[in-house]
Design an enzyme around this catalytic site. Sequence first.
Site, PDB file in Angstrom:
ATOM      1  N   PRO A   2       2.848   4.450  -9.147  1.00 48.17           N
ATOM      2  CA  PRO A   2       1.245   5.311 -10.136  1.00 48.17           C
ATOM      3  C   PRO A   2       0.652   6.161  -9.525  1.00 48.17           C
ATOM      4  O   PRO A   2       0.249   6.100  -8.708  1.00 48.17           O
ATOM      5  CB  PRO A   2       0.900   3.976 -10.174  1.00 48.17           C
ATOM      6  CG  PRO A   2       1.443   3.019  -9.057  1.00 48.17           C
ATOM      7  CD  PRO A   2       2.455   3.444  -7.815  1.00 48.17           C
ATOM      8  N   GLU A   3       0.151   7.286 -10.136  1.00 52.39           N
ATOM      9  CA  GLU A   3      -0.045   9.023 -10.420  1.00 52.39           C
ATOM     10  C   GLU A   3      -1.342   8.391 -11.941  1.00 52.39           C
ATOM     11  O   GLU A   3      -1.483   7.128 -12.232  1.00 52.39           O
ATOM     12  CB  GLU A   3       0.362   9.660 -10.015  1.00 52.39           C
ATOM     13  CG  GLU A   3       1.094   9.852  -8.917  1.00 52.39           C
ATOM     14  CD  GLU A   3       2.087  10.985  -8.888  1.00 52.39           C
ATOM     15  OE1 GLU A   3       1.464  12.169  -9.332  1.00 52.39           O
ATOM     16  OE2 GLU A   3       2.527  11.083  -7.990  1.00 52.39           O
ATOM     17  N   LYS A  61      -6.432   7.496  -9.570  1.00 53.70           N
ATOM     18  CA  LYS A  61      -5.851   5.906  -9.155  1.00 53.70           C
ATOM     19  C   LYS A  61      -5.963   4.469  -9.067  1.00 53.70           C
ATOM     20  O   LYS A  61      -5.830   4.013  -8.797  1.00 53.70           O
ATOM     21  CB  LYS A  61      -4.563   6.434  -8.341  1.00 53.70           C
ATOM     22  CG  LYS A  61      -3.958   7.905  -8.080  1.00 53.70           C
ATOM     23  CD  LYS A  61      -3.644   8.085  -6.911  1.00 53.70           C
ATOM     24  CE  LYS A  61      -2.911   9.833  -6.973  1.00 53.70           C
ATOM     25  NZ  LYS A  61      -2.292  10.201  -5.798  1.00 53.70           N
ATOM     26  N   ARG A 126       5.644  -2.806  -1.461  1.00 54.76           N
ATOM     27  CA  ARG A 126       5.202  -2.412   0.341  1.00 54.76           C
ATOM     28  C   ARG A 126       3.829  -2.924   0.774  1.00 54.76           C
ATOM     29  O   ARG A 126       3.717  -2.642   1.302  1.00 54.76           O
ATOM     30  CB  ARG A 126       5.547  -1.369  -0.318  1.00 54.76           C
ATOM     31  CG  ARG A 126       7.085  -0.514   0.142  1.00 54.76           C
ATOM     32  CD  ARG A 126       6.826   0.484  -0.419  1.00 54.76           C
ATOM     33  NE  ARG A 126       7.961   1.174  -1.625  1.00 54.76           N
ATOM     34  CZ  ARG A 126       8.259   2.008  -1.671  1.00 54.76           C
ATOM     35  NH1 ARG A 126       7.858   2.764  -1.515  1.00 54.76           N
ATOM     36  NH2 ARG A 126       8.802   2.450  -3.287  1.00 54.76           N
ATOM     37  N   ARG A 215     -10.501  26.844   1.478  1.00 55.28           N
ATOM     38  CA  ARG A 215      -9.622  25.922   1.902  1.00 55.28           C
ATOM     39  C   ARG A 215      -7.928  27.040   2.248  1.00 55.28           C
ATOM     40  O   ARG A 215      -7.924  28.218   1.651  1.00 55.28           O
ATOM     41  CB  ARG A 215      -8.902  25.011   1.190  1.00 55.28           C
ATOM     42  CG  ARG A 215      -9.870  24.487   1.004  1.00 55.28           C
ATOM     43  CD  ARG A 215      -9.280  23.029   0.380  1.00 55.28           C
ATOM     44  NE  ARG A 215      -9.864  21.313   0.148  1.00 55.28           N
ATOM     45  CZ  ARG A 215      -9.675  20.354   0.557  1.00 55.28           C
ATOM     46  NH1 ARG A 215      -8.614  19.821   1.144  1.00 55.28           N
ATOM     47  NH2 ARG A 215     -10.344  19.815   0.503  1.00 55.28           N
ATOM     48  N   ARG A 325       6.515  14.065   3.301  1.00 50.03           N
ATOM     49  CA  ARG A 325       7.037  13.442   2.242  1.00 50.03           C
ATOM     50  C   ARG A 325       7.962  14.479   1.540  1.00 50.03           C
ATOM     51  O   ARG A 325       7.877  16.172   1.598  1.00 50.03           O
ATOM     52  CB  ARG A 325       5.816  13.768   1.018  1.00 50.03           C
ATOM     53  CG  ARG A 325       4.534  12.955   0.967  1.00 50.03           C
ATOM     54  CD  ARG A 325       3.455  13.076   0.220  1.00 50.03           C
ATOM     55  NE  ARG A 325       2.586  12.582   0.003  1.00 50.03           N
ATOM     56  CZ  ARG A 325       1.501  11.965   0.642  1.00 50.03           C
ATOM     57  NH1 ARG A 325       1.736  12.887   2.053  1.00 50.03           N
ATOM     58  NH2 ARG A 325       0.848  10.887   1.102  1.00 50.03           N
TER      59      ARG A 325
END
Length: 338
Positions: A2-3, A61, A126, A215, A325
């Site tokens: 879920p985002e 989120k 999870r 960054r 990922r």
Amino acid sequence: MPELPEVEVVRAGLHPAVTGAVVSHVAILEPRSLRRHDGPAEDFVDRLTGATLLSAVRRGKFLWFPFVPERVAPGDRSLALVAHLGMSGQVLLRDREQPDDRLLRIRLDLVHPDHGDVRLAFVDQRIFGSMALDVTEPTADGAEAGFSGAGLLGHSEPGDPALVDPARVDAGPGGPGGRPPAWALSIPHQVAHIARDPLDPAFDEALFFSRLAARRSGIKRALLDQELISGIGNIYADESLWASKLHFDQPSSSLSRRKAALLLVEIRAVLLKALGEGGTSFDQQYVNVNGQSGYFSHSLNAYGQQGRPCPRCGTLIERVSFMNRGSHFCPRCQRLRG
DNA sequence: AAACAGCCCTGAGTGC
DNA sequence: TGCACTCAGGGCTGTT
């Protein structure tokens, strides 16, 4: 996974059911689902039982429900029930007569003055998700802490093109021109460090661009940093980067202001489109509060599309491991530059 | 301060 | 049929 779009679908679904409802019973079936709660499970149950929920609010989120406890003493700090779905969390609206869901972790029984009894089921395979009670504090910028009310979905049906029109965004808890209640201007302590999300009217674009420019790490790492911009996870990071023709490891600082602005436009477009389609479902990992799947998985251009042709140029989409990922990208459209 | 590795966690899917 | 193994990754902690 879920985002932002998935959490917003859940929030919008919960809002009418929880606002004004009283918590009549709380059951903790899995104490590990209270990992973010500062205190024992008994404390969570005691303080929540008898409380009146005021709204359903979301930033990025994170989801929370400001509430008034059954007994309030002068000087008590405002509280909220905080929920994060993690990787596999769901919040479902159930009837009390229904048998428990198999992976039910926390159960809240609510009594609503208009809608009667409803059961709020926190299901999580999870156990990366969690619930917690937390004190709230005023937002740093004085603006509303997150989305509440009808929010982004407004009164439209999924698939309604009006969903992608930001002018249709609901005015929020105070209504147009109204003064927001205190809870709307407060954020749970454990969510306060999370940046505003790109669909938030108070999202600080100039700050986002300046921090991006400072960054040196890859742009995908920056997009996944919830303290820089919230609500984006692996799926929408890959989709936004594909739409922007950016390589996931392109240094953030190498993006021109113009390119960064285009990226932000694509991020918003991807999130709004997914929202309009009810979010991304692959199996039963993500569903709305009624247990229904979203349709955005049919609109994915990059995520999970490895081995399939890029919808733009036909080159096969690749999948590589990045930040532990999967990163999905078109090797032709999304080249590392500079 | 920023970057990054490591950890948590288990059902579903796969191969033998 | 059953077993061992792999995979998914958000957010937090701790180290460099």
